[in-house]
Design a protein around this motif. Structure first.
Motif, PDB file in Angstrom:
ATOM      1  N   LEU A 786      35.431  -1.991   4.383  1.00  0.00           N
ATOM      2  CA  LEU A 786      35.775  -3.343   4.807  1.00  0.00           C
ATOM      3  C   LEU A 786      36.189  -3.365   6.281  1.00  0.00           C
ATOM      4  O   LEU A 786      35.935  -4.340   6.993  1.00  0.00           O
ATOM      5  N   PHE A 787      36.805  -2.297   6.734  1.00  0.00           N
ATOM      6  CA  PHE A 787      37.173  -2.179   8.157  1.00  0.00           C
ATOM      7  C   PHE A 787      35.924  -2.193   9.031  1.00  0.00           C
ATOM      8  O   PHE A 787      35.850  -2.904  10.045  1.00  0.00           O
ATOM      9  N   ARG A 788      34.895  -1.447   8.649  1.00  0.00           N
ATOM     10  CA  ARG A 788      33.654  -1.396   9.428  1.00  0.00           C
ATOM     11  C   ARG A 788      32.961  -2.760   9.435  1.00  0.00           C
ATOM     12  O   ARG A 788      32.443  -3.205  10.456  1.00  0.00           O
ATOM     13  N   ILE A 789      32.962  -3.417   8.265  1.00  0.00           N
ATOM     14  CA  ILE A 789      32.327  -4.739   8.188  1.00  0.00           C
ATOM     15  C   ILE A 789      33.086  -5.728   9.070  1.00  0.00           C
ATOM     16  O   ILE A 789      32.483  -6.520   9.801  1.00  0.00           O
ATOM     17  N   GLY A 790      34.421  -5.680   8.996  1.00  0.00           N
ATOM     18  CA  GLY A 790      35.223  -6.579   9.816  1.00  0.00           C
ATOM     19  C   GLY A 790      34.981  -6.378  11.294  1.00  0.00           C
ATOM     20  O   GLY A 790      34.887  -7.344  12.070  1.00  0.00           O
ATOM     21  N   GLN A 791      34.874  -5.114  11.727  1.00  0.00           N
ATOM     22  CA  GLN A 791      34.592  -4.828  13.133  1.00  0.00           C
ATOM     23  C   GLN A 791      33.251  -5.431  13.553  1.00  0.00           C
ATOM     24  O   GLN A 791      33.117  -6.022  14.627  1.00  0.00           O
ATOM     25  N   ALA A 792      32.241  -5.276  12.671  1.00  0.00           N
ATOM     26  CA  ALA A 792      30.905  -5.790  12.997  1.00  0.00           C
ATOM     27  C   ALA A 792      30.911  -7.311  13.089  1.00  0.00           C
ATOM     28  O   ALA A 792      30.285  -7.888  13.993  1.00  0.00           O
ATOM     29  N   LEU A 793      31.591  -7.987  12.183  1.00  0.00           N
ATOM     30  CA  LEU A 793      31.632  -9.447  12.210  1.00  0.00           C
ATOM     31  C   LEU A 793      32.404  -9.956  13.426  1.00  0.00           C
ATOM     32  O   LEU A 793      32.022 -10.947  14.051  1.00  0.00           O
ATOM     33  N   GLU A 794      33.510  -9.283  13.754  1.00  0.00           N
ATOM     34  CA  GLU A 794      34.260  -9.664  14.953  1.00  0.00           C
ATOM     35  C   GLU A 794      33.396  -9.473  16.193  1.00  0.00           C
ATOM     36  O   GLU A 794      33.395 -10.311  17.109  1.00  0.00           O
ATOM     37  N   GLY A 795      32.654  -8.371  16.228  1.00  0.00           N
ATOM     38  CA  GLY A 795      31.796  -8.119  17.383  1.00  0.00           C
ATOM     39  C   GLY A 795      30.685  -9.132  17.522  1.00  0.00           C
ATOM     40  O   GLY A 795      30.193  -9.377  18.633  1.00  0.00           O
ATOM     41  N   ALA A 796      30.279  -9.750  16.398  1.00  0.00           N
ATOM     42  CA  ALA A 796      29.222 -10.763  16.451  1.00  0.00           C
ATOM     43  C   ALA A 796      29.753 -12.129  16.850  1.00  0.00           C
ATOM     44  O   ALA A 796      28.974 -13.082  17.012  1.00  0.00           O
ATOM     45  N   GLY A 797      31.076 -12.267  16.970  1.00  0.00           N
ATOM     46  CA  GLY A 797      31.661 -13.521  17.418  1.00  0.00           C
ATOM     47  C   GLY A 797      31.726 -14.601  16.366  1.00  0.00           C
ATOM     48  O   GLY A 797      31.789 -15.789  16.706  1.00  0.00           O
ATOM     49  N   VAL A 798      31.716 -14.242  15.088  1.00  0.00           N
ATOM     50  CA  VAL A 798      31.821 -15.237  14.027  1.00  0.00           C
ATOM     51  C   VAL A 798      33.225 -15.195  13.436  1.00  0.00           C
ATOM     52  O   VAL A 798      33.945 -14.198  13.555  1.00  0.00           O
ATOM     53  N   ARG A 799      33.621 -16.285  12.813  1.00  0.00           N
ATOM     54  CA  ARG A 799      34.910 -16.360  12.141  1.00  0.00           C
ATOM     55  C   ARG A 799      34.710 -16.165  10.648  1.00  0.00           C
ATOM     56  O   ARG A 799      33.810 -16.746  10.039  1.00  0.00           O
ATOM     57  N   VAL A 800      35.549 -15.344  10.023  1.00  0.00           N
ATOM     58  CA  VAL A 800      35.491 -15.121   8.582  1.00  0.00           C
ATOM     59  C   VAL A 800      36.445 -16.092   7.908  1.00  0.00           C
ATOM     60  O   VAL A 800      37.662 -16.011   8.095  1.00  0.00           O
ATOM     61  N   ARG A 801      35.889 -17.047   7.160  1.00  0.00           N
ATOM     62  CA  ARG A 801      36.718 -18.034   6.470  1.00  0.00           C
ATOM     63  C   ARG A 801      37.360 -17.432   5.228  1.00  0.00           C
ATOM     64  O   ARG A 801      38.522 -17.665   4.931  1.00  0.00           O
ATOM     65  N   SER A 802      36.582 -16.668   4.464  1.00  0.00           N
ATOM     66  CA  SER A 802      37.122 -15.965   3.295  1.00  0.00           C
ATOM     67  C   SER A 802      36.207 -14.805   2.959  1.00  0.00           C
ATOM     68  O   SER A 802      35.048 -14.779   3.363  1.00  0.00           O
ATOM     69  N   ALA A 803      36.754 -13.854   2.225  1.00  0.00           N
ATOM     70  CA  ALA A 803      35.985 -12.687   1.792  1.00  0.00           C
ATOM     71  C   ALA A 803      36.293 -12.428   0.328  1.00  0.00           C
ATOM     72  O   ALA A 803      37.424 -12.642  -0.131  1.00  0.00           O
ATOM     73  N   HIS A 804      35.293 -11.956  -0.393  1.00  0.00           N
ATOM     74  CA  HIS A 804      35.450 -11.703  -1.827  1.00  0.00           C
ATOM     75  C   HIS A 804      34.888 -10.319  -2.116  1.00  0.00           C
ATOM     76  O   HIS A 804      33.679 -10.108  -2.069  1.00  0.00           O
ATOM     77  N   ALA A 805      35.782  -9.388  -2.380  1.00  0.00           N
ATOM     78  CA  ALA A 805      35.404  -7.991  -2.587  1.00  0.00           C
ATOM     79  C   ALA A 805      35.304  -7.693  -4.076  1.00  0.00           C
ATOM     80  O   ALA A 805      36.141  -8.110  -4.864  1.00  0.00           O
ATOM     81  N   SER A 806      34.275  -6.955  -4.446  1.00  0.00           N
ATOM     82  CA  SER A 806      34.087  -6.571  -5.843  1.00  0.00           C
ATOM     83  C   SER A 806      33.560  -5.149  -5.864  1.00  0.00           C
ATOM     84  O   SER A 806      32.625  -4.816  -5.134  1.00  0.00           O
ATOM     85  N   THR A 807      34.159  -4.296  -6.685  1.00  0.00           N
ATOM     86  CA  THR A 807      33.740  -2.896  -6.785  1.00  0.00           C
ATOM     87  C   THR A 807      33.375  -2.582  -8.220  1.00  0.00           C
ATOM     88  O   THR A 807      34.168  -2.797  -9.134  1.00  0.00           O
ATOM     89  N   LEU A 808      32.153  -2.088  -8.422  1.00  0.00           N
ATOM     90  CA  LEU A 808      31.679  -1.678  -9.740  1.00  0.00           C
ATOM     91  C   LEU A 808      31.304  -0.208  -9.653  1.00  0.00           C
ATOM     92  O   LEU A 808      30.245   0.150  -9.139  1.00  0.00           O
ATOM     93  N   GLY A 809      32.187   0.652 -10.165  1.00  0.00           N
ATOM     94  CA  GLY A 809      31.926   2.077 -10.057  1.00  0.00           C
ATOM     95  C   GLY A 809      31.939   2.479  -8.594  1.00  0.00           C
ATOM     96  O   GLY A 809      32.918   2.275  -7.875  1.00  0.00           O
ATOM     97  N   ALA A 810      30.833   3.056  -8.120  1.00  0.00           N
ATOM     98  CA  ALA A 810      30.746   3.488  -6.728  1.00  0.00           C
ATOM     99  C   ALA A 810      30.112   2.433  -5.845  1.00  0.00           C
ATOM    100  O   ALA A 810      29.864   2.679  -4.665  1.00  0.00           O
ATOM    101  N   ASN A 811      29.828   1.248  -6.395  1.00  0.00           N
ATOM    102  CA  ASN A 811      29.121   0.220  -5.648  1.00  0.00           C
ATOM    103  C   ASN A 811      30.060  -0.915  -5.258  1.00  0.00           C
ATOM    104  O   ASN A 811      30.776  -1.459  -6.098  1.00  0.00           O
ATOM    105  N   ALA A 812      30.042  -1.257  -3.972  1.00  0.00           N
ATOM    106  CA  ALA A 812      30.804  -2.404  -3.478  1.00  0.00           C
ATOM    107  C   ALA A 812      29.848  -3.573  -3.279  1.00  0.00           C
ATOM    108  O   ALA A 812      28.774  -3.411  -2.690  1.00  0.00           O
ATOM    109  N   VAL A 813      30.227  -4.729  -3.787  1.00  0.00           N
ATOM    110  CA  VAL A 813      29.454  -5.954  -3.600  1.00  0.00           C
ATOM    111  C   VAL A 813      30.417  -6.986  -3.026  1.00  0.00           C
ATOM    112  O   VAL A 813      31.261  -7.531  -3.748  1.00  0.00           O
ATOM    113  N   ASP A 814      30.318  -7.253  -1.726  1.00  0.00           N
ATOM    114  CA  ASP A 814      31.262  -8.120  -1.029  1.00  0.00           C
ATOM    115  C   ASP A 814      30.532  -9.333  -0.456  1.00  0.00           C
ATOM    116  O   ASP A 814      29.378  -9.222  -0.013  1.00  0.00           O
TER     117      ASP A 814
END
Length: 844
Positions: A786-814
């Motif tokens: 999530l830290f890497r994703i946040g860095q990428a979104l900040e670098g793209a100049g967009v605002r994150v209104r909300s985030a929804h994280a879901s983890t199933l086993g070894a798979n993240a679906v955000d």
């Protein structure tokens, strides 16, 4: 090369000749399977015979005996040699010299050796003390030396085994249960142990031992073929790995499949599962028969005593008054369960008057009656049904449909009864589409079962929810069919909806009910995916779900199916947190279907802050830095916050949904990656994340970002709020190198290398929201993702209104709701470009 040629070469050339002949045998493509195993055993027999003969010029009363797998002539390429040097005890020194001449050449070739040197009396005593030794000696086979000595030992050991069977078989069954507990069920494991897991080669050997006791016998049809298939897989595993291993690891399955001429690893696993299922079912039947026989033997002495007492009583009664007093009617041996089905000896069997050839509903009626009574369906009954019953007409009669629903609603006993029908091919005759999911592996660590067993497990779970839905029959059948599309290419939900509609018509449901079943199968993932990956406050989210389900009744059924499916998948697929999100979504959709639509704002309007949120915001403005609070949550409603981590859950209390982390921070860049990075450093898992600008009271200058997140500790206790705040201050002012700290931790504790996961995938969800652009990220879960994703979104100049994280086993679906600076969704081209850039970053 013939057996004679091999014998001559091993005699002339010694160990090197044997090694060369062995290598040729294992590399020639013409022979494989049983012929190769038998040839390898003969080749080894000839070599050992030559070694034995060379050392016995002055030694009589000794023999060389193969035991265990070698005794059965089942030598795989890397199998060890189980050998017993049997002697009469007359010349210990000569026996010791002979043992050296036998064992050292084997060791010199690097062949694993399990050896012993015993007299017949010692072998018999050891077998009596060690059940595993006794099992190995039951397969004793003479190789060289005194044949009479070997034959006498075999006769004695078999007699001991049969005499001691009433005592030793229960011990053996307990050993099998312990082994199954340690190694699991072969027919469901993604990386199974072909020998030790339940349904594996060890269980097949146990069934041979039970048969040798003459107390009970295993069903023989298909058992030898199942054993052969597992041995063939083990041979291929030995050849491809070059190691003596029984574990079919993921990274070796494609090679093993190719060695066996199979299409792919899935085809290999399906073959393994089918064999294991046959052996496991044969074991269940055999152990039931052993128990029945032992109970019968234990009862006989008591019955004889009761008969004598009753006879004496009658004689006394006749002598006293000249009349014989009735002793009462004995309990009937067969108790009726349903038409054509009775209970006998703890099993459901066919009644004497049953006529399967005239009663096509009888298989389902017998299965339902057995499951309702919590009884196994007898092997004889299932085989008679399979051999004589007529096919059901299409559509099924009402009784057949009702009996299927009764079977599915019987709870845990349904599993064993269904497997009994499956073992004799009755399920695929009733439901031909079942063949495509039978024994089909699921290459997902979240799933515990194969596809077919998962479907039955879902029905078992759904049987507990039948009191909370208006149509329990539709719930149970939907549970049975919800993954039926996994046997076909494409999206299994879409394909499954079509198949379910056809199967529903075949089973006898009318058009309306078939439509409901198709909808349930088509959308069986809709609630959990929407609840965990979408903003429930967005009216578009609720409307999409309402449009898909259509009615309150279907929504009610889908809610129960969602929970049953998740519970049947495995512990990683369901939690109180997921349950609360799904329940919230269902409540909102239900209100919309009842005529109470959510408001449709033209733009994102910030919600009024709570008193706690406003307090934190004002403190953040006053201090100029982040302020936070942690509080445990056992239900979605808010309560008074605490500044200390929640206490561990106590027995009898509601399961916590996680911990709510509220952070207020003066508006600035880099807040999302800073918070995500600090949480990753403290090993906190993010379950949901919402970030928005908070409206401040009039007269207060400044702007504050509010983060309302659900977090949970990966392990151990939660960190103190003060430590989190201190690290967050450093992350925001740039003095805390989060990326470097995470890299150092990964270097100090590298994760084990396993199967290479598929690359990350980033997409734009179309029409998911009118208020924001929804970016979906599917990737391998890892600390700092999530830290890497946040860095990428900040670098793209967009605002994150909300985030929804879901983890199933070894798979993240955000899912991330992002907007441009003015608070509006991104144009289509920019959204796609952002998704592509984020995907490149995560794949790097």
């Amino acid at each position: 090369m013939t057996s004679t040629d091999t014998h001559d070469e091993t005699q002339d050339s010694g160990p090197s000749g044997y090694a060369a002949a062995r290598l040729r045998l294992l590399t020639e493509g013409a022979r494989s399977g049983p012929p190769r195993r038998a040839a390898l055993a003969r080749l080894t027999d000839d070599w050992l015979t030559a070694l034995f003969t060379a050392g016995t010029e002055q030694l009589c009363g000794a023999s060389l005996v193969a035991v265990g797998g070698y005794g059965r002539g089942e030598l795989s390429p890397r199998s060890d040699l189980d050998l017993l040097l049997l002697h009469d005890g007359s010349d210990p020194k000569a026996v010791a010299a002979l043992a050296d001449r036998l064992w050292y050449p084997v060791w010199d070739l690097g062949i694993a050796l399990d050896h012993s040197v015993r007299t017949p009396a010692e072998a018999r005593r050891t077998a009596g003390e060690d059940l595993k030794v006794q099992l190995g000696l039951l397969d004793a086979r003479h190789i060289a030396g005194d044949l009479g000595l070997t034959a006498a030992l075999r006769t004695t050991l078999l007699a001991d085994w049969r005499n001691q069977a009433p005592k030793r078989l229960p011990e053996l069954r307990e050993l099998c249960a312990e082994r199954a507990e340690r190694h699991g069920e072969l027919q469901y494991l993604l990386e199974p142990d072909l020998k030790e897991a339940r349904g594996g080669l060890r269980d097949a050997t146990v069934l041979r031992a039970v048969a040798a006791s003459w107390l009970a016998d295993a069903p023989r049809e298909g058992l030898a073929d199942a054993r052969r298939r597992l041995l063939d897989v083990r041979d291929a595993l030995h050849l491809t790995t070059g190691r003596a291993t029984d574990r079919l690891a993921l990274q070796e399955q494609d090679q093993v499949a190719a060695e066996l001429g199979l299409l792919d690893a899935d085809a290999l696993l399906r073959q393994v599962y089918e064999a294991a299922r046959g052996i496991a079912y044969a074991g269940d039947v055999t152990w039931r028969e052993v128990g029945r026989v032992l109970r019968s033997r234990a009862v006989r002495p008591r019955l004889r005593k009761l008969a004598r007492e009753r006879s004496d009583f009658l004689r006394r009664a006749v002598a006293g008054d000249g009349r014989a007093l009735g002793g009462g009617k004995q309990n009937a041996e067969r108790s009726p369960l349903a038409e054509g089905v009775v209970e006998q000896d703890g099993e459901a069997v066919l009644a004497r008057a049953a006529r399967p050839e005239r009663d096509p509903v009888l298989p389902l009626r017998a299965a339902a009656a057995a499951a309702q009574a919590g009884l196994p369906l007898s092997l004889h009954a299932v085989r008679r049904l399979a051999a004589t019953v007529r096919p059901l007409p299409t559509p099924w009669p009402a009784e057949a449909r009702e009996q299927l629903v009764t079977l599915l609603g019987s709870g845990r006993p349904t599993v064993d009864v269904w497997e009994a029908l499956e073992a004799e091919g009755l399920i695929t005759r009733l439901l031909p589409d079942w063949e495509r999911v039978r024994c089909r592996p699921q290459r997902n660590a979240v799933h515990l079962w194969t596809v077919d067993r998962h479907l039955i497990e879902t029905a078992v779970r759904a049987s507990a929810f039948t009191r909370r839905v208006h149509r329990p029959d539709l719930l149970l059948v939907a549970a049975l069919l919800h993954d039926i599309g996994k046997g076909w290419p494409g999206d299994h939900s879409v394909t499954g909806g079509t198949i379910a509609s056809d199967m529903a018509a075949r089973i006898g449901f009318d058009r309306a009910d078939a439509g409901v079943l198709a909808t349930l199968v088509r959308h069986h993932l809709l609630l959990v995916e929407t609840a965990t990956r979408r903003d429930l406050d967005d009216p578009a989210t609720v409307r999409v779900v309402a449009d898909a389900v259509g009615t309150q009744g279907t929504l009610e059924l889908l809610h129960a199916l969602t929970e049953a499916d998740a519970l049947a998948t495995g512990p990683a697929a369901w939690s109180s947190w997921r349950a609360s999100l799904v329940a919230d979504l269902v409540q909102r959709v239900s209100a919309l279907l009842a005529g109470d639509p959510p408001k449709e704002p033209e733009a994102a309007v910030p919600a009024a802050p709570t008193a706690e949120q406003e307090r934190l915001a004002l403190e953040a403005i006053a201090t100029g830095g982040p302020v936070l609070s942690l509080r445990a949550q056992t239900e979605p409603s808010a309560g008074p916050p605490t500044e200390t981590p929640a206490e561990p859950e106590r027995a009898g209390e509601p399961e916590p949904l996680g911990v709510e982390l509220l952070i207020a921070v003066p508006d600035q860049e880099g807040v999302l990656p800073a918070v995500a990075g600090v949480l990753a450093l403290h090993r906190l898992t993010v379950r949901t994340a919402e970030l928005r600008t908070l409206a401040l009271p009039e007269g207060v200058e400044g702007s504050v970002l509010l983060l309302d997140w659900r977090v949970a500790a990966e392990y151990g206790s939660l960190p103190e709020a003060a430590r989190l705040r201190a690290d967050l201050v450093r992350a925001l002012d740039g003095t805390l190198n989060i990326a470097g700290r995470l890299a150092e931790r990964d270097a100090a504790h590298p994760r084990r290398r396993g199967v290479v996961p598929p690359p990350a995938r980033v997409t734009v969800a179309p029409a998911a929201s009118r208020l924001a652009t929804v970016i979906e990220v599917r990737a391998q879960d890892a600390p700092g993702l999530l830290f890497r994703i946040g860095q990428a979104l900040e670098g793209a100049g967009v605002r994150v209104r909300s985030a929804h994280a879901s983890t199933l086993g070894a798979n993240a679906v955000d899912a991330f709701y992002v907007t441009q600076a003015p608070g509006v969704p991104l144009p289509g081209g920019e959204a796609e470009a952002l998704a592509g850039k984020l995907q490149e970053i995560l794949r790097a």
